[in-house]
Write a protein that holds these residues in place. Structure first.
Motif, PDB file in Angstrom:
ATOM      1  N   PHE A  68      46.579  42.917  58.676  1.00  0.00           N
ATOM      2  CA  PHE A  68      45.724  41.744  58.525  1.00  0.00           C
ATOM      3  C   PHE A  68      44.347  42.150  58.012  1.00  0.00           C
ATOM      4  CE2 PHE A  68      42.265  39.236  60.422  1.00  0.00           C
ATOM      5  CZ  PHE A  68      42.463  38.031  59.771  1.00  0.00           C
ATOM      6  N   PHE A  69      43.760  43.174  58.603  1.00  0.00           N
ATOM      7  CA  PHE A  69      42.432  43.608  58.172  1.00  0.00           C
ATOM      8  C   PHE A  69      42.469  44.223  56.772  1.00  0.00           C
ATOM      9  CE2 PHE A  69      41.512  43.302  62.743  1.00  0.00           C
ATOM     10  CZ  PHE A  69      40.311  42.599  62.685  1.00  0.00           C
ATOM     11  N   GLU A  70      43.609  44.818  56.407  1.00  0.00           N
ATOM     12  CA  GLU A  70      43.769  45.311  55.035  1.00  0.00           C
ATOM     13  C   GLU A  70      43.752  44.151  54.049  1.00  0.00           C
ATOM     14  OE1 GLU A  70      47.378  47.048  52.321  1.00  0.00           O
ATOM     15  OE2 GLU A  70      47.171  47.888  54.340  1.00  0.00           O
ATOM     16  N   PHE A  71      44.479  43.087  54.382  1.00  0.00           N
ATOM     17  CA  PHE A  71      44.504  41.912  53.523  1.00  0.00           C
ATOM     18  C   PHE A  71      43.137  41.225  53.493  1.00  0.00           C
ATOM     19  CE2 PHE A  71      49.237  40.528  53.109  1.00  0.00           C
ATOM     20  CZ  PHE A  71      49.512  41.724  52.478  1.00  0.00           C
ATOM     21  N   LEU A  72      42.460  41.216  54.625  1.00  0.00           N
ATOM     22  CA  LEU A  72      41.129  40.620  54.684  1.00  0.00           C
ATOM     23  C   LEU A  72      40.160  41.378  53.788  1.00  0.00           C
ATOM     24  CD1 LEU A  72      39.548  38.340  56.109  1.00  0.00           C
ATOM     25  CD2 LEU A  72      38.909  40.027  57.858  1.00  0.00           C
ATOM     26  N   PHE A  73      40.278  42.698  53.795  1.00  0.00           N
ATOM     27  CA  PHE A  73      39.446  43.522  52.912  1.00  0.00           C
ATOM     28  C   PHE A  73      39.743  43.211  51.448  1.00  0.00           C
ATOM     29  CE2 PHE A  73      39.064  47.398  50.320  1.00  0.00           C
ATOM     30  CZ  PHE A  73      37.696  47.627  50.442  1.00  0.00           C
ATOM     31  N   LYS A  74      41.032  43.101  51.101  1.00  0.00           N
ATOM     32  CA  LYS A  74      41.404  42.792  49.723  1.00  0.00           C
ATOM     33  C   LYS A  74      40.868  41.421  49.309  1.00  0.00           C
ATOM     34  CE  LYS A  74      45.626  45.577  49.451  1.00  0.00           C
ATOM     35  NZ  LYS A  74      47.098  45.542  49.279  1.00  0.00           N
ATOM     36  N   PHE A  75      40.875  40.489  50.254  1.00  0.00           N
ATOM     37  CA  PHE A  75      40.325  39.177  49.959  1.00  0.00           C
ATOM     38  C   PHE A  75      38.838  39.284  49.638  1.00  0.00           C
ATOM     39  CE2 PHE A  75      37.973  35.511  51.778  1.00  0.00           C
ATOM     40  CZ  PHE A  75      38.328  34.562  50.840  1.00  0.00           C
ATOM     41  N   GLY A  76      38.126  40.085  50.411  1.00  0.00           N
ATOM     42  CA  GLY A  76      36.707  40.287  50.142  1.00  0.00           C
ATOM     43  C   GLY A  76      36.471  40.918  48.774  1.00  0.00           C
ATOM     44  N   VAL A  77      37.305  41.875  48.430  1.00  0.00           N
ATOM     45  CA  VAL A  77      37.202  42.508  47.107  1.00  0.00           C
ATOM     46  C   VAL A  77      37.442  41.480  46.013  1.00  0.00           C
ATOM     47  CG1 VAL A  77      38.248  44.204  45.556  1.00  0.00           C
ATOM     48  CG2 VAL A  77      37.814  44.805  47.945  1.00  0.00           C
ATOM     49  N   SER A  78      38.397  40.563  46.231  1.00  0.00           N
ATOM     50  CA  SER A  78      38.699  39.552  45.219  1.00  0.00           C
ATOM     51  C   SER A  78      37.499  38.631  44.987  1.00  0.00           C
ATOM     52  CB  SER A  78      39.931  38.733  45.622  1.00  0.00           C
ATOM     53  OG  SER A  78      39.648  37.806  46.659  1.00  0.00           O
ATOM     54  N   VAL A  79      36.739  38.356  46.040  1.00  0.00           N
ATOM     55  CA  VAL A  79      35.527  37.542  45.886  1.00  0.00           C
ATOM     56  C   VAL A  79      34.523  38.278  45.003  1.00  0.00           C
ATOM     57  CG1 VAL A  79      33.572  36.497  47.081  1.00  0.00           C
ATOM     58  CG2 VAL A  79      35.862  36.384  48.101  1.00  0.00           C
ATOM     59  N   ALA A  80      34.385  39.580  45.236  1.00  0.00           N
ATOM     60  CA  ALA A  80      33.467  40.386  44.419  1.00  0.00           C
ATOM     61  C   ALA A  80      33.926  40.435  42.969  1.00  0.00           C
ATOM     62  CB  ALA A  80      33.364  41.792  45.008  1.00  0.00           C
ATOM     63  N   ILE A  81      35.244  40.560  42.760  1.00  0.00           N
ATOM     64  CA  ILE A  81      35.789  40.591  41.392  1.00  0.00           C
ATOM     65  C   ILE A  81      35.526  39.264  40.700  1.00  0.00           C
ATOM     66  CG2 ILE A  81      37.941  40.671  40.073  1.00  0.00           C
ATOM     67  CD1 ILE A  81      38.979  42.687  42.147  1.00  0.00           C
ATOM     68  N   TRP A  82      35.732  38.183  41.403  1.00  0.00           N
ATOM     69  CA  TRP A  82      35.473  36.852  40.828  1.00  0.00           C
ATOM     70  C   TRP A  82      34.017  36.743  40.395  1.00  0.00           C
ATOM     71  CZ3 TRP A  82      36.158  31.619  43.943  1.00  0.00           C
ATOM     72  CH2 TRP A  82      36.006  30.545  43.058  1.00  0.00           C
ATOM     73  N   PHE A  83      33.122  37.185  41.246  1.00  0.00           N
ATOM     74  CA  PHE A  83      31.697  37.134  40.929  1.00  0.00           C
ATOM     75  C   PHE A  83      31.380  37.993  39.705  1.00  0.00           C
ATOM     76  CE2 PHE A  83      27.343  38.802  41.551  1.00  0.00           C
ATOM     77  CZ  PHE A  83      26.642  37.599  41.517  1.00  0.00           C
ATOM     78  N   TRP A  84      31.928  39.202  39.657  1.00  0.00           N
ATOM     79  CA  TRP A  84      31.666  40.101  38.535  1.00  0.00           C
ATOM     80  C   TRP A  84      32.241  39.542  37.231  1.00  0.00           C
ATOM     81  CZ3 TRP A  84      28.747  43.603  36.570  1.00  0.00           C
ATOM     82  CH2 TRP A  84      29.179  44.371  35.480  1.00  0.00           C
ATOM     83  N   TYR A  85      33.465  39.031  37.300  1.00  0.00           N
ATOM     84  CA  TYR A  85      34.067  38.464  36.099  1.00  0.00           C
ATOM     85  C   TYR A  85      33.271  37.256  35.602  1.00  0.00           C
ATOM     86  CZ  TYR A  85      38.402  41.201  35.764  1.00  0.00           C
ATOM     87  OH  TYR A  85      39.296  42.192  35.550  1.00  0.00           O
ATOM     88  N   ALA A  86      32.743  36.450  36.524  1.00  0.00           N
ATOM     89  CA  ALA A  86      31.943  35.295  36.128  1.00  0.00           C
ATOM     90  C   ALA A  86      30.694  35.738  35.380  1.00  0.00           C
ATOM     91  CB  ALA A  86      31.570  34.479  37.360  1.00  0.00           C
ATOM     92  N   LEU A  87      30.092  36.828  35.822  1.00  0.00           N
ATOM     93  CA  LEU A  87      28.899  37.348  35.165  1.00  0.00           C
ATOM     94  C   LEU A  87      29.195  37.891  33.771  1.00  0.00           C
ATOM     95  CD1 LEU A  87      27.085  39.240  38.081  1.00  0.00           C
ATOM     96  CD2 LEU A  87      26.478  37.017  37.081  1.00  0.00           C
ATOM     97  N   THR A  88      30.429  38.326  33.554  1.00  0.00           N
ATOM     98  CA  THR A  88      30.798  38.926  32.268  1.00  0.00           C
ATOM     99  C   THR A  88      31.594  37.965  31.382  1.00  0.00           C
ATOM    100  OG1 THR A  88      32.752  39.934  33.319  1.00  0.00           O
ATOM    101  CG2 THR A  88      30.752  41.270  33.195  1.00  0.00           C
ATOM    102  N   GLY A  89      31.553  36.669  31.707  1.00  0.00           N
ATOM    103  CA  GLY A  89      32.193  35.668  30.854  1.00  0.00           C
ATOM    104  C   GLY A  89      33.679  35.521  31.024  1.00  0.00           C
ATOM    105  N   ARG A  90      34.222  36.001  32.146  1.00  0.00           N
ATOM    106  CA  ARG A  90      35.669  35.921  32.386  1.00  0.00           C
ATOM    107  C   ARG A  90      35.941  35.240  33.728  1.00  0.00           C
ATOM    108  NH1 ARG A  90      37.419  41.975  32.081  1.00  0.00           N
ATOM    109  NH2 ARG A  90      35.371  42.213  33.101  1.00  0.00           N
ATOM    110  N   GLU A  91      35.219  34.173  33.977  1.00  0.00           N
ATOM    111  CA  GLU A  91      35.307  33.514  35.279  1.00  0.00           C
ATOM    112  C   GLU A  91      36.723  33.094  35.619  1.00  0.00           C
ATOM    113  OE1 GLU A  91      35.665  30.366  38.120  1.00  0.00           O
ATOM    114  OE2 GLU A  91      35.946  30.082  35.951  1.00  0.00           O
ATOM    115  N   LEU A  92      37.487  32.599  34.643  1.00  0.00           N
ATOM    116  CA  LEU A  92      38.838  32.123  34.904  1.00  0.00           C
ATOM    117  C   LEU A  92      39.730  33.259  35.406  1.00  0.00           C
ATOM    118  CD1 LEU A  92      40.761  29.698  34.797  1.00  0.00           C
ATOM    119  CD2 LEU A  92      41.350  30.382  32.450  1.00  0.00           C
TER     120      LEU A  92
END
Length: 307
Positions: free
Chosen positions: A259-283
C-alpha cells in the motif's frame, strides 16, 4: 520425450477476440520453425462471440497444421493458461495473447535461445504495440507502457532484474517442468496478476529468466482499449489483483507495505503531472496521474469485477 513430440507448445487462451484471433493463428502457421517442432493449443476460455467458430473453421481449412482447439469452462485467463499446461506436449511453453501477431521467426528464436541457455528457466520477448483502429493517442507516454503490454528493453539478451520487471503474458516462454513444479498458474488471479505470480514463483527455484529481444510480437491495441472507461477499469483491476497476489503470497503485513509503495507511486505521478504541465505536455502527465490514482483506488477496494 517421444521423438515425434513437439519441443514447443504455443498456448493461446482466448476470450471474445473474433477480430484478431485468426490473424494471430496465420502468423503462427507461417513460422520459420519446422512444423514438427511445435504445436499450437488454442484454449477457448468460455467465449460468447464468434471466436470459437472462427478458430474451428481455420483448423478445418488447415488440417495439416499442428494446431488444436480445447474448451475451458472456467472464466479467467489464468484458467486458460493453466489448462494449456495439461494439454501441451512440448517441453517449452510459449504463451501469446489472442490479439498478438508473432513475427515469422518468433518460435525459431525462442528455441535457439533455450538451446543456447540450457540452464534458463524462462524468457520474455519484445512486444510492440500495433494501434490497429486509431493512431497512438496524444496522452500516451513511456510511463504507461506496462498497461498496454509494451515491452522494449533494448537489443541485448539479459536476465530480468530491477526495473526490467518480468515477462508479460502477451509473449513469454517457460520450461514446462518449472510450471509443473510450482503447481501451475494461480487461478485466483483471473485478470493480470498471473504472469507476475509465476515469474516470482519460478524465480525462487531458478533465477535464470531472460529478456530475449529477438522473440518479437506485435500487440493489437483496438480503439476501445484507448477509451477512458476501459483504462479506468484496467487500472482499478490491476491494483485490486496486485493486493490479492501479495496477500496470497506474503500475508497481510506485505499488503500494508505494498500500500505504501503504491502511495509513493501516486505521489510521484502528481510530480510527473506537474512537470509535464510545465513542459507543455499536461495531457500526458494527467494520464500518468490517472493510472496511479485508479491503481491505488483499486488496491483499496474489496473487489473489482471484470467480465
Amino acid at each position: 520425450m517421444k521423438e515425434s513430440s513437439p519441443i514447443i507448445s504455443v498456448i493461446i487462451s482466448t476470450y471474445n477476440r473474433q477480430d484478431y484471433v485468426v490473424t494471430g493463428l496465420r502468423c503462427l502457421a507461417n513460422q520459420t520453425l519446422q512444423k514438427d517442432k511445435y504445436e499450437v493449443v488454442i484454449v477457448d476460455n468460455h467465449c460468447t462471440d464468434n471466436t470459437a467458430a472462427l478458430v474451428k473453421e481455420f483448423l478445418q481449412q488447415n488440417p495439416s497444421l499442428p494446431f488444436r482447439y480445447v474448451y475451458e469452462e472456467q472464466k479467467g485467463v489464468s484458467f486458460g493458461r493453466d489448462r494449456g499446461i495439461h494439454e501441451s506436449a512440448g517441453e517449452i511453453l510459449v504463451y501469446l495473447d489472442d490479439d498478438a501477431e508473432a513475427e515469422p521467426d518468433l518460435l525459431e528464436n525462442y528455441l535457439s535461445f533455450f538451446t543456447q541457455h540450457p540452464d534458463a528457466a524462462a524468457a520474455g520477448g519484445r512486444i510492440l504495440p500495433k494501434y490497429s483502429e486509431k493512431p497512438k493517442p496524444k496522452w500516451m507516454s513511456s510511463w504507461l507502457n506496462g498497461f498496454i503490454a509494451h515491452v522494449d528493453l533494448g537489443g541485448d539478451t539479459r536476465i530480468f532484474k530491477g526495473r526490467m520487471k518480468y515477462p508479460i503474458g502477451c509473449n513469454m516462454a517457460y520450461r514446462k517442468k518449472y510450471l509443473q513444479q510450482i503447481g501451475g498458474f494461480n487461478t485466483l488471479l483471473t485478470f493480470r496478476g498471473d504472469d507476475k505470480y509465476i515469474y516470482l514463483a519460478v524465480k525462487e527455484i531458478n533465477p535464470g529468466i531472460y529478456y530475449v529481444p529477438s522473440a518479437l510480437v506485435r500487440h493489437n491495441i483496438p480503439g476501445r482499449r484507448l477509451q477512458f472507461s476501459y483504462l479506468k477499469t484496467l487500472y482499478l483491476k490491476t491494483g485490486n489483483e496486485e493486493k490479492l497476489r501479495v496477500r496470497l503470497k506474503d500475508g497481510g503485513g506485505a499488503v500494508i507495505v505494498k500500500f505504501f509503495e503504491f502511495l509513493f507511486k501516486f505521489g510521484v505521478s502528481v510530480a510527473i503531472w506537474f512537470w509535464y504541465a510545465l513542459t507543455g505536455r499536461e495531457l500526458q502527465g494527467r494520464y500518468v496521474f490517472y493510472s496511479q490514482w485508479f491503481t491505488l483506488k483499486g488496491f483499496m477496494m474489496k473487489e473489482v469485477f471484470v467480465r
